[in-house]
Scaffold this active site. Sequence first.
Site, PDB file in Angstrom:
ATOM      1  N   GLU A  44       3.640   4.694   2.182  1.00  9.51           N
ATOM      2  CA  GLU A  44       2.814   5.177   1.088  1.00  9.51           C
ATOM      3  C   GLU A  44       3.175   6.654   0.910  1.00  9.51           C
ATOM      4  OE1 GLU A  44      -1.452   5.071   1.608  1.00  9.51           O
ATOM      5  OE2 GLU A  44      -1.712   5.898  -0.397  1.00  9.51           O
ATOM      6  N   ARG A 270       3.439   0.499  17.421  1.00 11.99           N
ATOM      7  CA  ARG A 270       3.766   1.762  16.765  1.00 11.99           C
ATOM      8  C   ARG A 270       4.100   2.794  17.827  1.00 11.99           C
ATOM      9  NH1 ARG A 270       0.314   2.787  12.785  1.00 11.99           N
ATOM     10  NH2 ARG A 270       0.507   5.027  12.734  1.00 11.99           N
ATOM     11  N   LYS A 280      -0.786  10.805   9.142  1.00  6.01           N
ATOM     12  CA  LYS A 280      -0.423  11.664   8.014  1.00  6.01           C
ATOM     13  C   LYS A 280      -1.629  12.451   7.520  1.00  6.01           C
ATOM     14  CE  LYS A 280       1.664   8.259   5.870  1.00  6.01           C
ATOM     15  NZ  LYS A 280       2.283   7.479   4.780  1.00  6.01           N
TER      16      LYS A 280
HETATM   17  P1  ATP Z   1      -0.575   7.053   8.653  1.00  7.39           P
HETATM   18  O1  ATP Z   1      -1.607   6.254   9.368  1.00  7.39           O
HETATM   19  O2  ATP Z   1      -0.137   8.261   9.376  1.00  7.39           O
HETATM   20  O3  ATP Z   1      -0.872   7.310   7.226  1.00  7.39           O
HETATM   21  P2  ATP Z   1       0.834   4.791   7.896  1.00  7.39           P
HETATM   22  O4  ATP Z   1       1.156   3.701   8.818  1.00  7.39           O
HETATM   23  O5  ATP Z   1      -0.332   4.550   7.010  1.00  7.39           O
HETATM   24  O6  ATP Z   1       0.700   6.135   8.691  1.00  7.39           O
HETATM   25  P3  ATP Z   1       2.772   4.271   5.941  1.00  7.39           P
HETATM   26  O7  ATP Z   1       3.339   5.176   4.939  1.00  7.39           O
HETATM   27  O8  ATP Z   1       1.904   3.164   5.486  1.00  7.39           O
HETATM   28  O9  ATP Z   1       2.038   5.170   6.996  1.00  7.39           O
HETATM   29  O10 ATP Z   1       3.911   3.691   6.900  1.00  7.39           O
HETATM   30  C1  ATP Z   1       5.133   3.192   6.433  1.00  7.39           C
HETATM   31  C2  ATP Z   1       5.722   2.289   7.460  1.00  7.39           C
HETATM   32  O11 ATP Z   1       5.957   3.004   8.645  1.00  7.39           O
HETATM   33  C3  ATP Z   1       4.781   1.156   7.790  1.00  7.39           C
HETATM   34  O12 ATP Z   1       5.527  -0.039   7.839  1.00  7.39           O
HETATM   35  C4  ATP Z   1       4.244   1.513   9.139  1.00  7.39           C
HETATM   36  O13 ATP Z   1       3.988   0.374   9.880  1.00  7.39           O
HETATM   37  C5  ATP Z   1       5.369   2.348   9.728  1.00  7.39           C
HETATM   38  N1  ATP Z   1       4.831   3.320  10.673  1.00  7.39           N
HETATM   39  C6  ATP Z   1       3.923   4.279  10.431  1.00  7.39           C
HETATM   40  N2  ATP Z   1       3.607   4.960  11.541  1.00  7.39           N
HETATM   41  C7  ATP Z   1       4.356   4.424  12.534  1.00  7.39           C
HETATM   42  C8  ATP Z   1       4.494   4.685  13.931  1.00  7.39           C
HETATM   43  N3  ATP Z   1       3.791   5.635  14.538  1.00  7.39           N
HETATM   44  N4  ATP Z   1       5.362   3.934  14.634  1.00  7.39           N
HETATM   45  C9  ATP Z   1       6.081   2.978  14.039  1.00  7.39           C
HETATM   46  N5  ATP Z   1       6.000   2.680  12.740  1.00  7.39           N
HETATM   47  C10 ATP Z   1       5.147   3.378  11.976  1.00  7.39           C
HETATM   48 MG    MG Z   2      -0.507   2.914   5.981  1.00  9.17          MG
END
Ligand code: ATP
Ligand code: MG
Length: 787
Positions: A44, A270, A280
């Site tokens: 996102e 993760r 984020k």
């Molecule tokens: P945040 O919670 O920090 O906003 P998010 O998971 O919502 O992180 P996204 O932009 O939705 O962020 O993530 C994009 C992709 O990256 C998703 O497929 C997510 O599963 C993966 N991802 C995000 N954070 C991690 C992590 N710490 N380790 C592995 N993969 C991750």
């Molecule tokens: Mg997310």
Amino acid sequence: KEVVEKLNETKNESPKRSNFIQAIIEDDLASGRHQQVVTRFPPEPNGYPHIGHAKSICLNFGLARDLGGRCHLRMDDTNPTTEDVEYVEALKRDVRWLGFEWGEHMYHASDYFEQLYAFAVGLIKAGKAYVCSLSEEEIRTTRGSLSEAGTPSPYRKRTVEENLDLLARMRAGEFEEGAHVVRALIDMGSPNMKMRDPLIYRIKKAHHYRTGNDWCIYPLYDFAHCLSDSIEGITHSICTLEFENNRELYDWFIDNCDVTSKPRQYEFARLSLAYTIMSKRKLLKLVNDNLVDGWDDPRMPTISGMRRRGYTPEAIRHFCDMIGIAKANSTVDFEKLEYAVRNDLNHKAPRVMCVLDPLKVTLTNWPKDKVEMLDASLWPHDVPREGTRPVPFGATLCIERADFMENPPKKYRRLSPGAEVRLRYGYVIKCEEAIKDDDGKVVELRCSVDLDSRSGKPLGRKIKGTIHWVSAQHALPATVRLYDRLFKVEKPGAEGRDFLEELNEDSIKVMEALVEPSIGEDPAGSRYQFERQGYFISDSVDSKTGALVYNRVVGLRDSWAKKQAAKKAPEPAAPKVPKKVKDKPEDGERRRPQKRSRSYERDKARAENPALASRLERYHKEMKLDEDSADLLTGSVELGDFFEAALGALNEPVVVAKWLTNNLMAEIKDASVTELPFDGKAFGDLVKMLHAGTIGGTAAKEVLAQMVKTGQAPEAIVKTKGLEQMDDTQALRAAVESILAQHPGETERFKNGEKKLTGFFIGKVMKATGGKANPKAVRALIEDLTQ
Ligand code: ATP
Ligand code: MG
């Protein structure tokens, strides 16, 4: 040299991918379920990508690359209030920088808004979705709990016509936010809360960075994400574990909407890194509150921060390979990432000298205006790699303040009144006088120089220490930034604490330093190893000709772990140091620098640390190690600790020491055991398997090499690679029988008493079993089968 290069190559290259997701995809390709694998990285765009995203990027793009498929970059941009084109650009830049390319496959969920709307209409027409007019609060309270079913919404009974009419009017902007939502009609009694009539559309009168004001209703993530996957023909939709419960809903939408392609979701753990955060939202807070210097602050766990810090894409990819893909969440040590960075920079960053905290040195007997240009290797650690830089040597020099001590402890190796020290690549100097200011602070050293001691010439006496320096007249001023962990605690914000209160106030230290002139007009982004100080990069934003700014990428050693260890109580004092100076300390640089006086270093370490000295005695006398092994293992606290941790797994000191010195130390060469991605206990586990006969020597070496690369547990490696030795089992019996049958002549001779043929047969069986047979068992079987 070739061997060294080869080793480094294999150390840096990605280990063969073998994770459960890859295994699933390979099966799907083999069975013809899919012709080609299609994955996606679906962020996102509401923040800059971080190291956790790097793991997902490496996984998704890596799988597509390795299995002949493709990987899409898709912005999951269905939430207008948090998203921005700045983040889209950052995501594109960082994915590319990491070394991956999506080609023509860049997509946006917002491009599917019309299609998603049609899916919602389809669900309503099929009686599988309805417009619900409960308030947000009412929806929450009627959802029930884990132990109690929810209460069906009274609006479930709306007719299809009524629902379609309301949806159209929602889209037209007739209602205020919160007046209505669209919900899937599933099961308010489902044990999975996600299935209790989840929301699929809500009214949001907000401007979207791509679709502007075209829409005032927006789809929710669970609805939009799976259908976007389907629209793009994604075969394997890989996400993190917290989406495990969403999988049922994912499948429900796919099964109940009119789609042609049915992706499947798989979850992996993760990445969490100690001493930092990955959310984020929280990272945005640090940026917005000016607690860091933007998203690319070198202390940030963002990819752009790490780039500015000086990490390389190769190092980050190697790190992602090292940590692997698992099903259980865990926190990874920052040291592992730093290990990957050092490992990569060691052969990429030329050596130069920089004095961080300068102390003036005047050479009293060096002609005042004479400047000698010394020839210094850029790759002293990579002999015989070529490349030198000229280093001017004059009457006024600067050394590191920390390299002088007025009242040094015994056996201090650096400069002190009356003592001699070698200046790296230069001459031997002797401190004659320390000049102080009114406050008693040393401001200048007056030293004599041995004019016959130029580096490379035989000297005839030992000089204990070598220190780095610069010529005061020629050195370039540079601002140097030393970084430390961004947070004070391992899990910032855990257990309800406020992560902002756990920021490390000392995470940056700025120093005015002097760097040797050979770096000249340094282009931003060049990396060096400042000898004895660590790896540095000229800052891509702030460094200018005449105003150089360097960021420390990573120190040479694991200063953090050391600091933690120093906090612990010292070990009790020990008896006298046993004398054993096998390798005399060297003066100058007659031998290759890194080879020079290692054994001397160990003696030194023991002399300075009585706990180490007592270990030497104990290892030799109590554990019965030979003198050489005891000496090798007590050269540093870390190595001794590692050894003792290994004994925790297998209390056979001689066996463990032998494997540690012969195999592990040969494998890691100059690196410290603290840089390894596994601990002493894991090493002990490996030796234990070998000792117990579970695996053979060749297999053990293979396992060790893999452990060094990936940090995986030895048991797991043995299992996945199928390295267990074959014991007296049916299979081994069959193998021996077959060898005997293939060699009737030898078998006959053996039966007639030619017992020396045992070795011949064992060799054949070992070969036939790929080295897995347990030789003892083979020997017994041969006897048995020739009776
Ligand atoms: P945040 O919670 O920090 O906003 P998010 O998971 O919502 O992180 P996204 O932009 O939705 O962020 O993530 C994009 C992709 O990256 C998703 O497929 C997510 O599963 C993966 N991802 C995000 N954070 C991690 C992590 N710490 N380790 C592995 N993969 C991750
Ligand atoms: Mg997310």
